[in-house]
Design a protein around this motif. Structure first.
Motif, PDB file in Angstrom:
ATOM      1  N   LYS A  56      27.495  -2.070  -1.737  1.00 39.94           N
ATOM      2  CA  LYS A  56      26.967  -0.870  -1.111  1.00 39.94           C
ATOM      3  C   LYS A  56      25.465  -1.015  -0.913  1.00 39.94           C
ATOM      4  CE  LYS A  56      26.563   4.132  -1.876  1.00 39.94           C
ATOM      5  NZ  LYS A  56      26.833   5.246  -2.823  1.00 39.94           N
ATOM      6  N   PHE A  57      25.011  -0.735   0.310  1.00 43.99           N
ATOM      7  CA  PHE A  57      23.575  -0.723   0.577  1.00 43.99           C
ATOM      8  C   PHE A  57      22.987   0.538  -0.048  1.00 43.99           C
ATOM      9  CE2 PHE A  57      20.110   0.918   3.285  1.00 43.99           C
ATOM     10  CZ  PHE A  57      19.206  -0.129   3.160  1.00 43.99           C
ATOM     11  N   CYS A  58      21.929   0.378  -0.814  1.00 46.56           N
ATOM     12  CA  CYS A  58      21.329   1.518  -1.513  1.00 46.56           C
ATOM     13  C   CYS A  58      19.857   1.643  -1.150  1.00 46.56           C
ATOM     14  CB  CYS A  58      21.463   1.343  -3.030  1.00 46.56           C
ATOM     15  SG  CYS A  58      23.157   1.429  -3.622  1.00 46.56           S
ATOM     16  N   PHE A  59      19.469   2.885  -0.811  1.00 44.46           N
ATOM     17  CA  PHE A  59      18.068   3.159  -0.495  1.00 44.46           C
ATOM     18  C   PHE A  59      17.676   4.459  -1.183  1.00 44.46           C
ATOM     19  CE2 PHE A  59      14.943   4.815   2.868  1.00 44.46           C
ATOM     20  CZ  PHE A  59      13.860   4.282   2.176  1.00 44.46           C
ATOM     21  N   HIS A  60      16.753   4.369  -2.109  1.00 38.86           N
ATOM     22  CA  HIS A  60      16.225   5.535  -2.813  1.00 38.86           C
ATOM     23  C   HIS A  60      14.742   5.611  -2.485  1.00 38.86           C
ATOM     24  CE1 HIS A  60      19.943   5.877  -5.196  1.00 38.86           C
ATOM     25  NE2 HIS A  60      19.909   4.547  -5.257  1.00 38.86           N
ATOM     26  N   PRO A  61      14.361   6.450  -1.501  1.00 36.46           N
ATOM     27  CA  PRO A  61      12.957   6.461  -1.068  1.00 36.46           C
ATOM     28  C   PRO A  61      11.982   6.965  -2.124  1.00 36.46           C
ATOM     29  CG  PRO A  61      14.188   8.235  -0.006  1.00 36.46           C
ATOM     30  CD  PRO A  61      15.189   7.397  -0.727  1.00 36.46           C
ATOM     31  N   ARG A  62      12.479   7.719  -3.143  1.00 32.87           N
ATOM     32  CA  ARG A  62      11.588   8.247  -4.190  1.00 32.87           C
ATOM     33  C   ARG A  62      12.433   8.696  -5.401  1.00 32.87           C
ATOM     34  NH1 ARG A  62      11.609  11.663  -0.127  1.00 32.87           N
ATOM     35  NH2 ARG A  62       9.542  11.050   0.574  1.00 32.87           N
ATOM     36  N   GLU A 120       9.165   3.552  -8.304  1.00 29.82           N
ATOM     37  CA  GLU A 120       9.353   4.886  -7.720  1.00 29.82           C
ATOM     38  C   GLU A 120      10.431   4.868  -6.633  1.00 29.82           C
ATOM     39  OE1 GLU A 120       8.773   8.950  -6.655  1.00 29.82           O
ATOM     40  OE2 GLU A 120       8.254   7.804  -8.453  1.00 29.82           O
ATOM     41  N   SER A 121      10.522   3.774  -5.876  1.00 34.33           N
ATOM     42  CA  SER A 121      11.491   3.662  -4.760  1.00 34.33           C
ATOM     43  C   SER A 121      12.250   2.348  -4.882  1.00 34.33           C
ATOM     44  CB  SER A 121      10.772   3.752  -3.420  1.00 34.33           C
ATOM     45  OG  SER A 121       9.685   2.853  -3.361  1.00 34.33           O
ATOM     46  N   HIS A 161       9.276  -0.544  -5.354  1.00 32.79           N
ATOM     47  CA  HIS A 161       7.868  -0.211  -5.115  1.00 32.79           C
ATOM     48  C   HIS A 161       7.431   0.895  -6.062  1.00 32.79           C
ATOM     49  CE1 HIS A 161       4.195  -0.596  -3.005  1.00 32.79           C
ATOM     50  NE2 HIS A 161       4.254   0.549  -2.334  1.00 32.79           N
ATOM     51  N   ASP A 162       6.136   0.882  -6.379  1.00 34.08           N
ATOM     52  CA  ASP A 162       5.615   1.892  -7.294  1.00 34.08           C
ATOM     53  C   ASP A 162       5.152   3.149  -6.563  1.00 34.08           C
ATOM     54  OD1 ASP A 162       3.473   0.794  -6.047  1.00 34.08           O
ATOM     55  OD2 ASP A 162       2.472   0.048  -7.857  1.00 34.08           O
ATOM     56  N   HIS A 163       5.436   3.237  -5.251  1.00 34.43           N
ATOM     57  CA  HIS A 163       5.163   4.437  -4.449  1.00 34.43           C
ATOM     58  C   HIS A 163       6.407   4.754  -3.609  1.00 34.43           C
ATOM     59  CE1 HIS A 163       1.010   3.234  -5.385  1.00 34.43           C
ATOM     60  NE2 HIS A 163       0.725   4.533  -5.251  1.00 34.43           N
ATOM     61  N   PRO A 164       6.529   5.971  -3.140  1.00 34.74           N
ATOM     62  CA  PRO A 164       7.678   6.287  -2.265  1.00 34.74           C
ATOM     63  C   PRO A 164       7.657   5.452  -0.986  1.00 34.74           C
ATOM     64  CG  PRO A 164       6.638   8.306  -3.059  1.00 34.74           C
ATOM     65  CD  PRO A 164       5.721   7.173  -3.447  1.00 34.74           C
ATOM     66  N   ILE A 165       8.840   5.114  -0.510  1.00 38.26           N
ATOM     67  CA  ILE A 165       8.996   4.432   0.781  1.00 38.26           C
ATOM     68  C   ILE A 165       9.574   5.456   1.751  1.00 38.26           C
ATOM     69  CG2 ILE A 165      10.072   2.543   2.046  1.00 38.26           C
ATOM     70  CD1 ILE A 165      10.307   1.022  -0.579  1.00 38.26           C
ATOM     71  N   GLU A 166       8.713   6.051   2.590  1.00 37.20           N
ATOM     72  CA  GLU A 166       9.176   7.106   3.493  1.00 37.20           C
ATOM     73  C   GLU A 166      10.121   6.568   4.560  1.00 37.20           C
ATOM     74  OE1 GLU A 166       8.789  10.125   2.883  1.00 37.20           O
ATOM     75  OE2 GLU A 166       7.300   9.953   1.289  1.00 37.20           O
ATOM     76  N   LYS A 167       9.829   5.376   5.053  1.00 37.47           N
ATOM     77  CA  LYS A 167      10.658   4.829   6.134  1.00 37.47           C
ATOM     78  C   LYS A 167      10.591   3.304   6.073  1.00 37.47           C
ATOM     79  CE  LYS A 167      10.560   6.871  10.100  1.00 37.47           C
ATOM     80  NZ  LYS A 167      10.134   7.343  11.464  1.00 37.47           N
TER      81      LYS A 167
END
Length: 575
Positions: A431-437, A455-456, A477-483
């Motif tokens: 499963k592809f997983c993306f947690h922006p924050r 964080e993301s 990443h240690d910051h949110p990834i908005e896009k």
């Protein structure tokens, strides 16, 4: 007395001398002199005449009255003759007009009874039909007798029926109504639309006694109009809610309408664009001359397709787009407007650039070098602090081992970790997983996330050629990834390449293990084993050397004819 009168006559007769001067005689000259005297004293007009004044005892006969009477008789005769002729002509004209009227009535009856898509009607002040043309049968399927009922019998439950009742009531009151539309049920249950024109009918006293009208079937027109409205509504809905940009230019290239998607794309409000800016105002200056050439193509060919442009965002950065546009002209060939669609390909182009850079960086390397190059360049492309590539540890598949780790701008040591309670557990499940924050909050038991201050999270599985998960590629990443700069399919390309590299690694390891096992069996075999190629010995085990009593240098590279063994074992001779 009589005697007195006779005596008076005798005296007058002696004085007048009637035998000398005839009674009634008048001297014309004397009366002419008298007349002239009156003229001189102003008592008479100079142009006076004595005609008819002077007595003429023997006047000539006057035939004027005869001539007048004769003329009158002639005139009367002519008038009578003309009257007879006119009467004949009038009778003929009346007969002709009567025939024409009969023919006209027949034609009218044929027209009324054979109206195409229409019928005539008449109803009383109660709203009950007392006449309907036979064409109603073709239009609505009812016979003329069946139709003679209250008009509301045929109305549907459409809201327009309430308006029909209002129009009918006003017509009965003598108020002339404009044409109106009505929905009527066909005898077979179909719904038809009619346009009705009707007028009140009055008696001699000015009272309304009926309403007459004609109903024309406009179902096709109404349905066509509804289809156009629905089409326009669908277009407007699509225009306003489409995920890609849409705009409309006027003939002067000024933008007259634009949807929310394109406004969001370029960062402007509708008031800042509509009626104020052209497409040329929004593109980079270097492409404005190119756009004028494309505008000419739109005018000549009616459309342009798949044109790449760079829009300038309100904040200054560029958005790469693909433009498709088509023009609309009126019946005189004049441009009405041009409709354009804009697809944002910034992410795609960025992904292409990233792919090219990663492909270029990894094209000439394999194995561990490829994996390290991949995580390094992927971290740069996504803008993440950490990227790792790991393989699943068999047979339990509940742990993974990293094969390449990029962390904080450098490569890090490989390590192992459990999959339980981590987002990687979902990734390994293909499963592809993306947690922006807030990924730590979602997986509070994952201590590695906390340790790395993640964080993301972005993760995609590595799949082998049999469709099994063999590892994962993860960016943290240690910051949110908005896009993400590219979508899952692009990341999948690199995951597939990494999966293929792992498969190659596993195949090479399996081959090496197989070769080791084969070599062990070859060397330790109790039977003599040798290998030949092109009729030459290229390998042999120790048992072969023992049987032939030679060294490997004496046999390797020789043909059986060239090689003469120093000795032959009795067992070999026996064999």
């Amino acid at each position: 007395s009589r005697s007195y009168m006779l005596n008076e006559w005798k005296i007058i007769d002696e004085l007048m001398l009637p035998k000398l001067v005839e009674i009634g005689h008048m001297n014309p000259g004397r009366w002419k002199h008298i007349g002239d005297t009156f003229v001189q004293v102003g008592m008479l007009d100079p142009d006076y005449s004595l005609e008819g004044f002077i007595y003429d005892p023997k006047p000539e006969p006057d035939y004027r009255w005869f001539y007048v009477a004769l003329g009158l008789l002639i005139v009367l005769a002519v008038v009578g003759a003309l009257a007879r002729i006119w009467n004949k002509r009038l009778q003929w004209a009346v007969m002709q007009r009567t025939r024409e009227l009969r023919e006209s009535n027949k034609k009218h009856a044929r027209i009324v009874n054979n109206l195409m898509g229409s019928f005539l009607y008449r109803h009383d002040t109660e709203g009950i039909f007392n006449y309907v043309s036979s064409s109603v049968t073709k239009v609505l399927g009812y016979s003329t007798q069946e139709f003679l009922s209250h008009f509301s019998t045929y109305l549907t439950d459409h809201p327009v029926s309430d308006k029909v009742r209002e129009h009918t009531e006003l017509s009965i009151q003598g108020v002339l109504q404009p044409p109106y539309e009505v929905q009527i049920s066909h005898k077979n249950g179909d719904i038809h639309w009619f346009e009705v024109t009707e007028v009140p009918v009055y008696d001699e006293g000015g009272n309304v006694i009926a309403v007459e009208g004609i109903a024309h079937d406009v179902t096709e027109r109404i349905l066509g109009e509804q289809a156009i409205v629905e089409s326009e509504q669908r277009f407007r809905d699509f225009f306003e809610n489409a995920p890609i940009g849409f705009h409309i230019f006027g003939p002067d290239q000024i933008i007259t309408d634009i949807n929310d998607a394109e406004l969001e794309m370029i960062g402007y409000t509708r008031n800042e664009i509509v009626g104020k800016k052209t497409w040329s105002d929004l593109i980079v200056p270097a492409q404005r001359e190119q756009f004028q050439d494309h505008w000419h193509e739109i005018m000549v060919d009616g459309s342009v397709r798949n044109l790449e442009y760079s829009l300038i965002h309100k904040k200054g950065h560029l958005i790469d787009v693909i433009l498709n546009a088509s023009s609309r002209f009126d019946e005189n060939g004049q441009l009405v407007n041009t409709r354009g669609s804009v697809l944002d390909i910034t992410k795609r182009k960025r992904a292409e650039e990233i792919m090219q850079s990663i492909v270029k960086a990894t094209a000439k390397v394999t194995g561990e070098d490829f994996l390290k190059s991949l995580v390094r360049h992927l971290a740069s492309a996504i803008g993440c602090r950490h990227v790792l590539l790991a393989e699943i540890i068999r047979p339990d598949a509940d742990r993974v081992r990293t094969l390449a780790v990029w962390s904080g701008g450098d490569f890090a040591e490989n390590f192992e970790y459990d999959l339980a309670n981590t987002p990687c557990q979902n990734v390994v499940g293909q499963k592809f997983c993306f947690h922006p924050r807030n990924v730590q909050a979602e997986f509070p038991k994952d201590l590695l996330l906390k340790e790395m201050e993640v964080e993301s999270y972005v993760g995609i599985p590595l799949i082998d050629s049999s469709g099994n998960s063999i590892g994962l590629l993860v960016a943290l990443h240690d910051h949110p990834i908005e896009k993400l700069p590219f979508d899952e399919p692009v990341l999948r390309i690199f995951a597939d390449r990494a999966g293929a590299e792992l498969e190659r690694k596993y195949a090479e390891e399996a081959l090496r293990e197989s070769e080791i096992r084969h070599r062990t069996l070859f060397v330790t075999a109790k039977d003599a084993i040798f290998v030949m190629k092109d009729d030459k010995f290229i390998d042999c085990n120790s048992r072969t050397l023992e049987l032939f009593g030679c060294t490997s240098g004496q046999i390797i590279g020789k043909t059986p004819i060239e090689f003469s063994p120093p000795k032959l074992s009795s067992s070999l001779i026996h064999a």
